[in-house]
Design a protein around this motif. Structure first.
Motif: not given
Length: 457
Positions: A68-76
């Motif tokens: 997920y750290y590669l796929e999404y830019e923000t924690a939300e």
């Protein structure tokens, strides 16, 4: 300097912690909702409904495993994308129930124009019932897993609904605790997979066996609702209560116990015949016996002390007289008979000699049914017919005394004697046309009947 992905994971974890009150509220609403929906419809098919909010440890593992750290830019964005922030499991009894419960969901969720299914009872709850079920897991096994979401404060909170039988729940725990948390097993991956597949197959066999047992218990339970408990159910209950009481009191008084199961069955049959066959209010008598057995548990009675009858036994019926005088002579000598009559008199408090006599009369009627027996040899007239009947009743009694063992009153032996005696007497009665003919063959008849009965033991 740490990798950036760990900073991202920390941000997501903090956001998860910050939103805990929201997730807890959603968890509570969903649990109540599905308890109301499913338990009303499926009765006791649903064993339990469990729920959880994704922990920080599980969250970190999932963020890394699914990248997920590669796929999404923000924690939300990452939190909103998690399909199982809240997890809900409907646990049912058997594997076959899983599909039934999944099908039941369609009665409570209606399809919307967007293709999702909205809950009829709570319009904020949605399920994706278009997903093919059951789904194939990474381990190669199947599971009923349904994605859903709840709208709360104009935000979508994702949840995951699982449907699992008891054996599948057990299997999930085994797999999670034994396999995935033990990295040493990776070395033996192919071997472990084969063993685990074998265990899984065996669990499914266990599931089918449990389902058969459960169905049998339910069928019996339904038949027991006529008067609170059926004849068979009541006799089994009484027999178990007697057997447990013997084990308890014998250990207390003599330090050991004997196998009293068959004698317990006889006593329960005796109680049923004496107190329930013609009873107008059997429910009340049942309650009285339940209370009486509870009282006996705390009462003192000792198997090491002799039994006393109020007076010597005598009965006008030849069968009863022979059997009764025999039992009276050995009641404090043969320990098996002693234990039996201690229990009889404990169960039937009052006059021992009356209870003794009543028990003998019922034993006679179980072997020699009076209404049927009265018709035999009726062609010889009242006096001669009764004489013939008395003779054979005496033969049965004397043979039982000759055998002597407590087996003579076990239910299976009583039934065997009943069937044997009925067939024998009907044949002799049919062949007998006069008292002279009867007397001429009496010795052979008597020895044959005695031999047949002895062979039963």
């Amino acid at each position: 300097m740490r990798l950036e992905l760990f900073d991202f994971i920390d941000e997501v974890s903090n956001l998860l912690e910050l939103n805990q009150p929201t997730f807890q509220y959603v968890e509570h609403v969903l649990t109540d909702l599905f308890e109301n929906l499913m338990k009303k419809e499926k009765g006791d098919v649903i064993v339990s409904i469990s729920s959880r909010i994704k922990s920080k440890e599980s969250l970190k593992e999932k963020l890394i495993r699914n990248k997920y750290y590669l796929e999404y830019e923000t924690a939300e964005d990452a939190v909103n994308a998690l399909p199982d922030l809240v997890g809900l499991t409907l646990e049912c009894r058997f594997i076959s129930d899983e599909n039934n419960i999944f099908s039941e969901l369609f009665h409570h969720f209606q399809q919307t124009s967007k293709g999702t299914y909205q809950c009829v009872a709570n319009h904020d709850v949605y399920l994706n019932l278009n997903m093919p079920q059951p789904q194939l897991q990474r381990n190669g096994f199947t599971i009923y897993r349904i994605d859903g979401h709840m709208v709360f404060n104009q935000k979508k909170i994702n949840f995951e609904l699982q449907i699992k039988s008891l054996v599948h729940s057990f299997w999930s725990e085994v797999e999670h605790q034994v396999v995935y948390k033990n990295t040493q097993f990776v070395v033996y991956d192919s071997f472990v997979k084969n063993i685990l597949a074998s265990i899984r197959d065996n669990l499914e066999v266990v599931d089918r066996q449990l389902q058969i047992v459960y169905k049998q218990l339910i069928d019996q339970s339904q038949s027991d609702r006529e008067i609170g408990m059926s004849e068979g159910g009541f006799k089994i209950f009484i027999a178990k209560a007697i057997n447990d009481l013997v084990a308890l009191k014998m250990n207390e008084t003599v330090g050991f116990t004997t196998d009293f199961r068959k004698c317990s069955s006889v006593l329960s049959q005796y109680i049923y015949i004496k107190d329930f066959v013609s009873c107008e209010h059997p429910q009340y008598r049942m309650v009285e016996y339940f209370e009486h057995f509870n009282l006996l548990q705390i009462m003192d009675f000792d198997f090491s002390y002799p039994i006393y009858l109020e007076n010597s036994y005598s009965h006008p019926d030849p069968f009863c007289n022979i059997i009764g005088q025999y039992w009276e002579s050995i009641i404090n000598i043969d320990f098996e008979w002693h234990v039996f009559f201690v229990m009889l008199f404990a169960i039937e408090p009052g006059n021992n000699i009356q209870d003794f006599s009543k028990f003998i009369e019922i034993i006679k009627n179980l072997i020699i049914p009076p209404s049927w027996y009265h018709e035999q040899f009726s062609q010889l007239g009242d006096v001669n017919g009764q004489m013939c009947r008395d003779v054979f009743a005496e033969v049965v009694a004397k043979t039982m005394v000759k055998v002597g063992k407590i087996d003579i009153i076990h239910e299976d032996k009583l039934l065997n004697m009943l069937e044997l005696f009925r067939d024998f007497i009907e044949l002799v009665s049919m062949r007998t046309h006069s008292i002279e003919e009867f007397n001429e063959n009496l010795e052979d008849y008597s020895s044959t009947l005695e031999h047949k009965i002895v062979n039963l033991f």
